[in-house]
Design a protein around this motif. Structure first.
Motif, mmCIF file in Angstrom:
data_model
loop_
_atom_site.group_PDB
_atom_site.id
_atom_site.type_symbol
_atom_site.label_atom_id
_atom_site.label_comp_id
_atom_site.label_asym_id
_atom_site.label_seq_id
_atom_site.Cartn_x
_atom_site.Cartn_y
_atom_site.Cartn_z
ATOM 1 N N LEU A 90 -37.672 -29.102 -64.889
ATOM 2 C CA LEU A 90 -36.982 -30.349 -65.225
ATOM 3 C C LEU A 90 -37.729 -31.093 -66.318
ATOM 4 C CD1 LEU A 90 -35.780 -31.984 -61.885
ATOM 5 C CD2 LEU A 90 -34.405 -31.124 -63.767
ATOM 6 N N ARG A 91 -39.047 -31.041 -66.223
ATOM 7 C CA ARG A 91 -39.845 -31.814 -67.183
ATOM 8 C C ARG A 91 -39.743 -31.245 -68.583
ATOM 9 N NH1 ARG A 91 -45.091 -33.200 -63.686
ATOM 10 N NH2 ARG A 91 -44.478 -35.272 -62.983
ATOM 11 N N ARG A 92 -39.431 -29.962 -68.700
ATOM 12 C CA ARG A 92 -39.239 -29.416 -70.035
ATOM 13 C C ARG A 92 -38.078 -30.144 -70.712
ATOM 14 N NH1 ARG A 92 -36.125 -27.015 -73.048
ATOM 15 N NH2 ARG A 92 -34.629 -26.289 -71.528
ATOM 16 N N GLN A 140 -38.880 -35.650 -71.908
ATOM 17 C CA GLN A 140 -40.166 -35.875 -72.564
ATOM 18 C C GLN A 140 -40.373 -37.362 -72.822
ATOM 19 O OE1 GLN A 140 -42.801 -33.655 -73.650
ATOM 20 N NE2 GLN A 140 -41.801 -32.613 -71.955
ATOM 21 N N ILE A 141 -41.597 -37.704 -73.174
ATOM 22 C CA ILE A 141 -41.900 -39.120 -73.388
ATOM 23 C C ILE A 141 -42.721 -39.282 -74.665
ATOM 24 C CG2 ILE A 141 -43.939 -38.983 -71.880
ATOM 25 C CD1 ILE A 141 -43.234 -41.945 -71.024
ATOM 26 N N VAL A 142 -42.453 -40.360 -75.377
ATOM 27 C CA VAL A 142 -43.266 -40.741 -76.540
ATOM 28 C C VAL A 142 -43.870 -42.102 -76.229
ATOM 29 C CG1 VAL A 142 -43.247 -41.333 -78.998
ATOM 30 C CG2 VAL A 142 -41.816 -39.461 -78.161
ATOM 31 N N GLU A 162 -37.701 -28.610 -77.022
ATOM 32 C CA GLU A 162 -36.247 -28.787 -76.997
ATOM 33 C C GLU A 162 -35.741 -29.458 -75.728
ATOM 34 O OE1 GLU A 162 -34.699 -24.932 -77.950
ATOM 35 O OE2 GLU A 162 -35.909 -24.830 -79.753
ATOM 36 N N PRO A 163 -36.146 -30.701 -75.517
ATOM 37 C CA PRO A 163 -35.676 -31.428 -74.338
ATOM 38 C C PRO A 163 -34.284 -32.019 -74.564
ATOM 39 C CG PRO A 163 -37.110 -32.828 -75.628
ATOM 40 C CD PRO A 163 -37.026 -31.509 -76.366
ATOM 41 N N ASP A 164 -33.691 -32.521 -73.481
ATOM 42 C CA ASP A 164 -32.397 -33.195 -73.602
ATOM 43 C C ASP A 164 -32.566 -34.702 -73.642
ATOM 44 O OD1 ASP A 164 -30.911 -30.766 -73.237
ATOM 45 O OD2 ASP A 164 -31.538 -30.843 -71.130
ATOM 46 N N PHE A 165 -33.681 -35.146 -73.033
ATOM 47 C CA PHE A 165 -33.815 -36.570 -72.769
ATOM 48 C C PHE A 165 -35.215 -37.038 -73.163
ATOM 49 C CE2 PHE A 165 -34.997 -39.748 -69.342
ATOM 50 C CZ PHE A 165 -34.244 -40.791 -69.849
ATOM 51 N N TYR A 189 -31.532 -40.988 -75.068
ATOM 52 C CA TYR A 189 -32.758 -41.788 -75.084
ATOM 53 C C TYR A 189 -32.753 -42.891 -74.023
ATOM 54 C CZ TYR A 189 -33.895 -40.182 -79.922
ATOM 55 O OH TYR A 189 -34.211 -39.459 -81.040
ATOM 56 N N LEU A 190 -33.938 -43.123 -73.478
ATOM 57 C CA LEU A 190 -34.208 -44.402 -72.827
ATOM 58 C C LEU A 190 -35.200 -45.092 -73.752
ATOM 59 C CD1 LEU A 190 -33.956 -46.333 -70.386
ATOM 60 C CD2 LEU A 190 -35.955 -45.216 -69.414
#
Lengths: 352, 354
Positions: free
Chosen positions: B91-93, B96-98, B173-176, B209-210
């Motif tokens: 799931l974590r793939r 992702q977070i910046v 290549e994440p979705d979110f 995006y969040l």
């Protein structure tokens, strides 16, 4: 006569890698009771300018040239660059107060609020401890601190960020300075607390007639609080004008770029209009990055990022700070030729 | 109705407060205290609020970088909180977070190559050759060249470092993406570059995006929907254009009015709130905003306001609910009323309370 006048100030850092001129020929003047905004991005030299004014630049920084003239009401003039240290100490915290970005760094964690304000008073005034404490209470009331009597005996960690900044302002004002240097005073605070502090500063200036040098990267803060604005880029002032003139009629390509790069909120006043930013397309950007003082470009220091640069002129000669119209100074050889942007967020097309 | 990519219901993240020799738990900081929202695929939810409101904790809780203490998080239909081990890694793939600070989020001892490759190796994506191609592609998308691979983070400027952090996030290549204050640490002239990049990547890669930020104008620019948080709760949520044109919650109104503007003629009536944000360890009763709210009434001190929803515009406020009812559900009329009620009074002259 201006209260404070800086003429051709040069402050450089002598590092193993060579001489780094962080402030490179800055001239400014501040009138009694006015607020001057000094705006720029990190590394432009705005904070070093402020530190130089009180000779607080730490080694390997050296003030290499220029004068900083402080006038008193009777016409006496002191040059802070050459003033002997003992007299300078009377100016620091006495005739010039300072407010820094992070209030915790200006407050000593092991002394109470009351002691710290009183210390500033004792240092500059010939008063008893009890009188100094009375003055501290008065100052806390002045900065509209809630429950000031109790706060006197509290320590900095017991206060919130906004309250700490009020204490720092109280300390800066305790000796009734003619000038306050405020270096990013609200940057560490939330917007609703920032609004409180800006309101307070405006109110104090009106009541006490204190001049303020407000150093910030936030153009919005400047627009709402300053009488005059100087924009710094790479160690030099590139544009200076009264606030309404600068924001209504910016003429240096850097100022124009900075103003255009922000998405401007329409906010609650624009009822039903919607925001429509998506349709407006990408934000306008200033290409490239802010140069480090070790690598200031030749000629006009903005030319590598400037949409209007003309080669080889702009890379060859440093333009002078010209008075385009009364009180509006611009350091751009082509400011006249470019003409005013038709809109505030003037685009390249509109300018060309 | 399509299924939202991210669906958060009643999310709670409390941090225990321990005291004494035995580190007994004496209370909890309720950083996130009952937050619900969903984000449709390809859309951006902006999350705004002041420091300490819990917006960053929401982002980290969704990715389980901190463990939520309650509620549920579903990602593409799967329960994130009930997943563990290899499934969680899978799931974590896709999430992702910046982070805000590109100086802190990149390991200074690792070359950009290792920084980008780490994720590919952990998620077993591609062989050695293929990995280089993936990394080069990710860097190119963020405006950097493969030459960056053999350099260290300190050789780059702040804006470039944030591009590297973004490349690290998208290389697998994440979705979110959770974007946690991605531009706050950057210079003003660089912020617009990174904002444009993020918008571009969203379109090109179909990302969701969040977007967490305290910068209201950038959030409006980037987001489809915006939620305003205060003290661990969402107080108002609406499509971006609606929220900014017709804010209904007193806190939203105050927040908007507090942002200084460079627009001439907008040096206007600022609603100056008194006091500071209370501690999330001891949130006020009823509506959490009531101690600072100029419109607070008896009911606000006692009863937690439920959501009032008009056409996808949700607000948690007793007063706004009443105004909406009186306006026959016309949000524009109610918003105008709320703005009039909030108009600056003598409030700014009163002391900065508690």
């Amino acid at each position: 006569m201006p209260l404070l006048e800086i003429n051709n100030l040069v402050t450089a850092f002598h590092t193993p890698a060579g001489r780094v001129p962080a402030v490179d020929g800055v001239s400014l003047s501040i009138e009694r009771g006015k607020t001057l905004g000094l705006v720029g991005e990190s590394g432009c030299g705005k904070s070093v300018t402020a530190m130089s004014m009180l000779r607080l630049v730490a080694a390997p920084g050296v003030i290499e040239a220029g004068e900083i003239l402080l006038r008193d009401a009777t016409g006496g003039v002191l040059d802070l660059v050459t003033l002997p240290e003992p007299q300078l100490r009377e100016v620091r915290g006495g005739r010039i107060g300072m407010i820094f970005q992070e209030p915790m760094t200006s407050l000593n964690p092991v002394f109470t609020i009351g002691d710290q304000i009183a210390e500033a008073v004792l240092l500059h005034r010939n008063v008893s401890r009890a009188e100094a404490r009375g003055r501290a209470l008065e100052m806390l009331e002045l900065v509209r601190m809630a429950d000031p009597k109790r706060r006197l005996d509290e320590y900095p960690h017991q206060l919130s960020g906004g309250m700490r900044q009020r204490v720092v302002i109280a300390m800066a004002l305790a000796c009734e300075p003619d000038l306050i240097i405020a270096d990013e005073p609200t940057t560490a605070l939330d917007v609703t607390i920032q609004a409180q502090i800006l309101d307070l500063l405006a109110d104090l200036r009106q009541r006490l007639g204190t001049a303020i040098l407000l150093i910030t990267h936030d153009l919005g803060v400047v627009a709402e609080t300053c009488d005059d604005v100087a924009v710094m880029y790479a160690g030099r002032i590139v544009e200076q004008a009264p606030a309404h003139e600068l924001f209504g009629n910016p003429r240096h390509p850097y100022t124009i770029g900075l103003l255009a790069a922000r998405p401007e909120r329409r906010g609650p006043d624009a009822h039903g209009a919607g925001s429509g930013f998506r349709r407006a397309g990408p934000l306008r950007t200033i290409p490239g990055m802010v140069p480090a003082p070790q690598h200031f470009p030749t000629g006009c220091r903005f030319h590598p990022r400037c949409a209007f640069a003309r080669m080889p002129e702009c890379s060859g000669v440093m333009p002078a700070l010209n008075e385009l119209k009364p009180d509006h100074f611009v350091r751009c050889s082509y400011a006249d030729a470019l003409g005013p942007p038709r809109r505030m967020d003037g685009t390249a097309e509109e300018l060309a | 109705m399509t299924q939202p990519l991210v669906d958060v219901v009643g999310l709670e993240t409390h941090f225990p407060v321990r005291k004494g020799l035995l580190r007994r738990e004496v209370g909890a900081v309720r950083a996130v205290d009952g937050v619900s929202f969903s984000v449709e695929r390809g859309r951006t939810l902006g999350l705004v609020g002041e420091s300490g409101c819990g917006k960053t904790t929401v982002g980290r809780s969704i990715l389980r970088l901190v463990e939520p203490t309650g509620g549920s998080v579903r990602f593409d239909g799967r329960d994130v909180l009930a997943t563990g081990g290899a499934d969680l890694r899978g799931l974590r793939r896709r999430m992702q977070i910046v982070f805000q600070d590109p100086y802190g989020s990149l390991n200074p001892r690792m070359k950009v190559r290792s920084i980008l490759e780490e994720g590919l190796i952990i998620h077993r994506l591609g062989g050695a050759d293929d990995r280089l191609e993936r990394m080069t592609r990710a860097l190119a998308r963020t405006g950097l060249t493969a030459a960056a691979l053999d350099r260290y983070p300190h050789e780059f400027s702040g804006g470039q470092r944030q591009r590297i952090a973004i490349a690290r996030a998208i290389v697998i290549e994440p979705d979110f993406l959770v974007l946690d204050e991605p531009i706050s640490a950057l210079d003003v002239s660089i912020q617009a570059q990174v904002v444009n990049l993020l918008v571009e990547l969203r379109e090109q890669l179909g990302l969701t995006y969040l977007f967490i930020s305290h910068d209201l104008s950038v959030v409006e620019y980037v987001s489809d929907d915006v939620a305003v948080m205060y003290l661990g709760r969402i107080v108002e949520r609406a499509p971006a254009a609606r929220l900014y044109a017709e804010p209904l919650h007193p806190y939203t109104l105050a927040l908007f009015s507090a942002v200084p503007s460079v627009e001439p003629g907008r040096r206007r009536r600022r609603i100056v709130l008194t006091g500071d944000v209370p501690s999330p360890a001891r949130p006020p009763s009823g509506c959490r905003f009531h101690p600072r709210c100029p419109l607070a009434e008896q009911v606000c001190r006692q009863v937690e306001p439920p959501a009032t929803v008009i056409d996808g515009h949700a607000v948690h406020c007793h007063v706004a609910a009443r105004e909406l009812q009186q306006a026959g559900g016309d949000a524009a009329v109610a918003a105008a009323r709320m703005a009039a009620l909030m108009a600056p009074t003598a409030a700014s002259a009163s002391p900065a309370a508690v």
